[in-house]
Enzyme design. Structure first.
Site, PDB file in Angstrom:
ATOM      1  N   GLN A  12       0.828  -1.221   0.000  1.00  0.00           N
ATOM      2  CA  GLN A  12       0.000   0.000   0.000  1.00  0.00           C
ATOM      3  C   GLN A  12       0.858   1.266   0.000  1.00  0.00           C
ATOM      4  O   GLN A  12       0.671   2.163  -0.815  1.00  0.00           O
ATOM      5  CB  GLN A  12      -0.867   0.050   1.258  1.00  0.00           C
ATOM      6  CG  GLN A  12      -1.848  -1.079   1.432  1.00  0.00           C
ATOM      7  CD  GLN A  12      -2.828  -0.730   2.542  1.00  0.00           C
ATOM      8  OE1 GLN A  12      -3.742   0.042   2.332  1.00  0.00           O
ATOM      9  NE2 GLN A  12      -2.640  -1.301   3.728  1.00  0.00           N
ATOM     10  N   ASP A  37      14.940  -9.054  -1.695  1.00  0.00           N
ATOM     11  CA  ASP A  37      14.322  -9.685  -0.535  1.00  0.00           C
ATOM     12  C   ASP A  37      15.121  -9.200   0.675  1.00  0.00           C
ATOM     13  O   ASP A  37      16.300  -9.522   0.819  1.00  0.00           O
ATOM     14  CB  ASP A  37      14.418 -11.214  -0.690  1.00  0.00           C
ATOM     15  CG  ASP A  37      13.837 -11.954   0.505  1.00  0.00           C
ATOM     16  OD1 ASP A  37      13.612 -11.324   1.561  1.00  0.00           O
ATOM     17  OD2 ASP A  37      13.614 -13.170   0.375  1.00  0.00           O
ATOM     18  N   ALA A  61       7.452  -5.202   4.503  1.00  0.00           N
ATOM     19  CA  ALA A  61       7.117  -5.737   5.832  1.00  0.00           C
ATOM     20  C   ALA A  61       6.231  -6.962   5.685  1.00  0.00           C
ATOM     21  O   ALA A  61       5.603  -7.158   4.644  1.00  0.00           O
ATOM     22  CB  ALA A  61       6.387  -4.678   6.663  1.00  0.00           C
ATOM     23  N   THR A  63       2.893  -8.077   7.011  1.00  0.00           N
ATOM     24  CA  THR A  63       1.820  -7.323   7.668  1.00  0.00           C
ATOM     25  C   THR A  63       0.550  -8.140   7.952  1.00  0.00           C
ATOM     26  O   THR A  63      -0.458  -7.570   8.363  1.00  0.00           O
ATOM     27  CB  THR A  63       1.417  -6.097   6.813  1.00  0.00           C
ATOM     28  OG1 THR A  63       1.003  -6.561   5.531  1.00  0.00           O
ATOM     29  CG2 THR A  63       2.567  -5.127   6.645  1.00  0.00           C
ATOM     30  N   THR A 102       4.486   0.371  13.802  1.00  0.00           N
ATOM     31  CA  THR A 102       3.055   0.191  14.037  1.00  0.00           C
ATOM     32  C   THR A 102       2.592   0.551  15.449  1.00  0.00           C
ATOM     33  O   THR A 102       3.368   0.467  16.407  1.00  0.00           O
ATOM     34  CB  THR A 102       2.702  -1.292  13.759  1.00  0.00           C
ATOM     35  OG1 THR A 102       1.363  -1.542  14.143  1.00  0.00           O
ATOM     36  CG2 THR A 102       3.597  -2.238  14.542  1.00  0.00           C
ATOM     37  N   ASP A 103       1.313   0.899  15.561  1.00  0.00           N
ATOM     38  CA  ASP A 103       0.656   1.095  16.861  1.00  0.00           C
ATOM     39  C   ASP A 103       0.614  -0.207  17.666  1.00  0.00           C
ATOM     40  O   ASP A 103       0.472  -0.181  18.880  1.00  0.00           O
ATOM     41  CB  ASP A 103      -0.775   1.616  16.647  1.00  0.00           C
ATOM     42  CG  ASP A 103      -1.592   0.774  15.670  1.00  0.00           C
ATOM     43  OD1 ASP A 103      -0.992   0.082  14.822  1.00  0.00           O
ATOM     44  OD2 ASP A 103      -2.837   0.801  15.748  1.00  0.00           O
ATOM     45  N   TYR A 126       3.016 -10.139  15.260  1.00  0.00           N
ATOM     46  CA  TYR A 126       3.333  -9.044  14.328  1.00  0.00           C
ATOM     47  C   TYR A 126       3.910  -7.847  15.091  1.00  0.00           C
ATOM     48  O   TYR A 126       4.974  -7.317  14.738  1.00  0.00           O
ATOM     49  CB  TYR A 126       2.065  -8.648  13.555  1.00  0.00           C
ATOM     50  CG  TYR A 126       2.156  -7.329  12.832  1.00  0.00           C
ATOM     51  CD1 TYR A 126       2.909  -7.190  11.666  1.00  0.00           C
ATOM     52  CD2 TYR A 126       1.474  -6.200  13.318  1.00  0.00           C
ATOM     53  CE1 TYR A 126       2.972  -5.961  11.012  1.00  0.00           C
ATOM     54  CE2 TYR A 126       1.540  -4.984  12.663  1.00  0.00           C
ATOM     55  CZ  TYR A 126       2.296  -4.867  11.514  1.00  0.00           C
ATOM     56  OH  TYR A 126       2.364  -3.651  10.870  1.00  0.00           O
ATOM     57  N   TRP A 151      -3.716   1.520  11.222  1.00  0.00           N
ATOM     58  CA  TRP A 151      -4.935   1.294  10.433  1.00  0.00           C
ATOM     59  C   TRP A 151      -4.800   1.844   9.000  1.00  0.00           C
ATOM     60  O   TRP A 151      -5.592   2.683   8.567  1.00  0.00           O
ATOM     61  CB  TRP A 151      -6.136   1.938  11.117  1.00  0.00           C
ATOM     62  CG  TRP A 151      -6.442   1.477  12.510  1.00  0.00           C
ATOM     63  CD1 TRP A 151      -5.621   0.807  13.375  1.00  0.00           C
ATOM     64  CD2 TRP A 151      -7.681   1.679  13.221  1.00  0.00           C
ATOM     65  NE1 TRP A 151      -6.269   0.568  14.570  1.00  0.00           N
ATOM     66  CE2 TRP A 151      -7.533   1.089  14.503  1.00  0.00           C
ATOM     67  CE3 TRP A 151      -8.885   2.285  12.917  1.00  0.00           C
ATOM     68  CZ2 TRP A 151      -8.546   1.106  15.469  1.00  0.00           C
ATOM     69  CZ3 TRP A 151      -9.898   2.310  13.869  1.00  0.00           C
ATOM     70  CH2 TRP A 151      -9.722   1.714  15.124  1.00  0.00           C
TER      71      TRP A 151
HETATM   72  N1  LIG Z   1      -1.335  -2.135   6.984  1.00  0.00           N
HETATM   73  C1  LIG Z   1      -1.530  -1.560   8.182  1.00  0.00           C
HETATM   74  O1  LIG Z   1      -2.678  -1.412   8.640  1.00  0.00           O
HETATM   75  C2  LIG Z   1      -0.355  -1.035   8.954  1.00  0.00           C
HETATM   76  C3  LIG Z   1      -0.581  -0.494  10.239  1.00  0.00           C
HETATM   77  C4  LIG Z   1       0.507   0.019  10.950  1.00  0.00           C
HETATM   78  C5  LIG Z   1       1.777  -0.017  10.395  1.00  0.00           C
HETATM   79  N2  LIG Z   1       1.970  -0.561   9.173  1.00  0.00           N
HETATM   80  C6  LIG Z   1       3.331  -0.612   8.627  1.00  0.00           C
HETATM   81  O2  LIG Z   1       3.370   0.192   7.453  1.00  0.00           O
HETATM   82  C7  LIG Z   1       4.328  -0.338   6.532  1.00  0.00           C
HETATM   83  C8  LIG Z   1       3.703  -0.478   5.174  1.00  0.00           C
HETATM   84  O3  LIG Z   1       2.552  -1.299   5.294  1.00  0.00           O
HETATM   85  P1  LIG Z   1       1.634  -1.666   4.053  1.00  0.00           P
HETATM   86  O4  LIG Z   1       0.237  -1.667   4.531  1.00  0.00           O
HETATM   87  O5  LIG Z   1       2.026  -0.857   2.872  1.00  0.00           O
HETATM   88  O6  LIG Z   1       2.093  -3.192   3.843  1.00  0.00           O
HETATM   89  P2  LIG Z   1       1.777  -4.175   2.656  1.00  0.00           P
HETATM   90  O7  LIG Z   1       0.697  -3.609   1.789  1.00  0.00           O
HETATM   91  O8  LIG Z   1       1.602  -5.526   3.240  1.00  0.00           O
HETATM   92  O9  LIG Z   1       3.138  -4.140   1.823  1.00  0.00           O
HETATM   93  C9  LIG Z   1       4.308  -4.711   2.288  1.00  0.00           C
HETATM   94  C10 LIG Z   1       5.162  -5.061   1.076  1.00  0.00           C
HETATM   95  O10 LIG Z   1       6.366  -5.676   1.541  1.00  0.00           O
HETATM   96  C11 LIG Z   1       6.635  -6.778   0.688  1.00  0.00           C
HETATM   97  N3  LIG Z   1       7.512  -7.742   1.353  1.00  0.00           N
HETATM   98  C12 LIG Z   1       7.172  -8.732   2.217  1.00  0.00           C
HETATM   99  N4  LIG Z   1       8.276  -9.416   2.584  1.00  0.00           N
HETATM  100  C13 LIG Z   1       9.327  -8.838   1.937  1.00  0.00           C
HETATM  101  C14 LIG Z   1      10.710  -9.092   1.891  1.00  0.00           C
HETATM  102  N5  LIG Z   1      11.250 -10.101   2.573  1.00  0.00           N
HETATM  103  N6  LIG Z   1      11.491  -8.297   1.127  1.00  0.00           N
HETATM  104  C15 LIG Z   1      10.956  -7.285   0.392  1.00  0.00           C
HETATM  105  N7  LIG Z   1       9.650  -6.999   0.380  1.00  0.00           N
HETATM  106  C16 LIG Z   1       8.840  -7.762   1.152  1.00  0.00           C
HETATM  107  C17 LIG Z   1       5.269  -7.344   0.392  1.00  0.00           C
HETATM  108  O11 LIG Z   1       5.308  -8.201  -0.717  1.00  0.00           O
HETATM  109  P3  LIG Z   1       4.188  -9.366  -0.845  1.00  0.00           P
HETATM  110  O12 LIG Z   1       2.870  -8.666  -0.864  1.00  0.00           O
HETATM  111  O13 LIG Z   1       4.537 -10.020  -2.136  1.00  0.00           O
HETATM  112  O14 LIG Z   1       4.370 -10.226   0.357  1.00  0.00           O
HETATM  113  C18 LIG Z   1       4.483  -6.075   0.134  1.00  0.00           C
HETATM  114  O15 LIG Z   1       4.652  -5.640  -1.194  1.00  0.00           O
HETATM  115  C19 LIG Z   1       4.816  -1.641   7.157  1.00  0.00           C
HETATM  116  O16 LIG Z   1       6.031  -1.413   7.810  1.00  0.00           O
HETATM  117  C20 LIG Z   1       3.754  -1.984   8.169  1.00  0.00           C
HETATM  118  O17 LIG Z   1       4.261  -2.761   9.237  1.00  0.00           O
HETATM  119  C21 LIG Z   1       0.926  -1.050   8.430  1.00  0.00           C
END
Ligand SMILES: NC(=O)c1ccc[n+]([C@@H]2O[C@H](COP(=O)([O-])OP(=O)(O)OC[C@H]3O[C@@H](n4cnc5c(N)ncnc54)[C@H](OP(=O)(O)O)[C@@H]3O)[C@@H](O)[C@H]2O)c1
Length: 296
Positions: A12, A37, A61, A63, A102-103, A126, A151
């Site tokens: 995202q 990776d 990440a 997630t 994250t929260d 997580y 979120w």
């Molecule tokens: N989503 C939430 O609600 C939320 C809330 C709080 C904080 N965050 C933090 O915000 C950040 C961005 O979140 P997001 O929602 O954009 O996450 P996301 O949509 O799940 O995207 C994460 C990306 O990382 C890739 N990935 C996974 N393992 C990897 C690896 N070993 N090497 C390289 N890339 C890898 C995933 O690929 P694949 O899809 O192919 O696995 C995906 O493209 C993260 O740090 C997350 O912890 C998210």
């Protein structure tokens, strides 16, 4: 400036960083999981050495919050070890790292918004993996920003907004958790915040390094968020029928991973040190829904 983005267009936030970078003069090296990776330290070293970016944004990440309970090794490998490899390499090459957390590092027991230095006590795998990633980054690399957010939603990728719209295709009534407090944050606003930080770094060669909170405003519950999604979706004619939403408690809706009851993040430090204000998630939701509509 040259920005290297991990996680590429698959996530995202990564996807939004790429879209916003197209409107700037920055050179962006966006590396998808297939290209970099982050759990492969040699690959991390090779690619950062090859591209020599001015700054790195880590949007990669693991997630899947509930799935992580059954796959702790993968969650820790990506969120702790991957972050450690990036931090170590960035330190060796003298490149700053912007990282997202994250929260869910907090337990949710506090009744007011969490301050940056409040005690972390993650309640799920997580959250624990992200917390350990944070700690290693702090110990390894001085030139870092950790942006804790919550979120996350957007027009691209999987999130609560998309899930609600999908459920509305087949259901007329839903039960949504009404006793967890937090703040939705658009991927677009996170990307914009990250790029603002990149630009400040380009101008000043330094940033007020450390940990910050960045979330939407005001606080809400999943129940109120869902109501807002359906209200706006109906207004925009994305949704034709009325969806009845019933408030349920966390106890009535058990999930594999435990989630904090209160995960509001205090943004005072972000306002004073970074001069960045919390975005209105309702306004951002409207933009996201309009984008979803345009894609239909
Ligand atoms: N989503 C939430 O609600 C939320 C809330 C709080 C904080 N965050 C933090 O915000 C950040 C961005 O979140 P997001 O929602 O954009 O996450 P996301 O949509 O799940 O995207 C994460 C990306 O990382 C890739 N990935 C996974 N393992 C990897 C690896 N070993 N090497 C390289 N890339 C890898 C995933 O690929 P694949 O899809 O192919 O696995 C995906 O493209 C993260 O740090 C997350 O912890 C998210």
């Amino acid at each position: 400036m040259k920005i290297l983005l991990t996680g590429g267009a698959g996530g995202q936030v990564g996807w939004e960083v790429i879209q916003q970078c197209k409107l700037t003069q920055h050179e962006l090296v966006a590396l998808a999981l297939e290209e970099l990776d982050i759990t492969d330290e040699t690959q991390v070293q090779e690619l950062l050495t090859l591209h020599q970016p001015d700054i790195v944004i880590n949007a990669a990440a693991y997630t899947a919050v509930d799935k992580a309970e059954d796959q702790p090794e993968i969650a820790f490998k990506v969120n702790r070890d991957g972050t450690a490899y990036l931090a170590r390499t960035c330190n060796n090459l003298k490149i700053p790292l912007l990282h997202i957390s994250t929260d869910y590092v907090f337990d949710g027991e506090k009744t007011s918004p969490y301050q940056v230095n409040d005690k972390a006590n993650p309640q799920n795998v997580y959250g624990a993996s992200k917390w350990e990633g944070e700690q290693i980054l702090r110990q390894t690399l001085n030139e870092h920003i950790i942006l804790r957010t919550s979120w996350v939603f957007g027009s691209y990728g999987n999130n609560f907004v998309k899930t609600m719209l999908k459920l509305a295709e087949t259901r007329t009534e839903l039960g949504i958790v009404a006793d967890q407090y937090g703040a939705p944050t658009s991927a677009q606003s996170i990307a914009s915040c990250l790029l603002t930080l990149c630009e400040r770094y380009e101008q000043n060669n330094v940033l007020p390094w450390g940990t910050y909170h960045f979330t939407g405003t005001p606080k809400t519950t999943w129940f109120d968020f869902a109501n807002n999604i359906f209200k706006q979706a109906q207004y925009l004619n994305i949704l034709e029928k009325q969806i009845k939403i019933n408030p349920v408690t966390t106890q009535q809706y058990p999930t594999k991973a435990q989630r904090p009851i209160n995960s509001q993040l205090d943004m005072q430090l972000t306002k004073t040190q970074l001069s960045i204000s919390p975005p209105s998630w309702e306004d951002d939701l409207s933009i996201v829904l309009k984008t979803i509509k345009a894609k239909q």
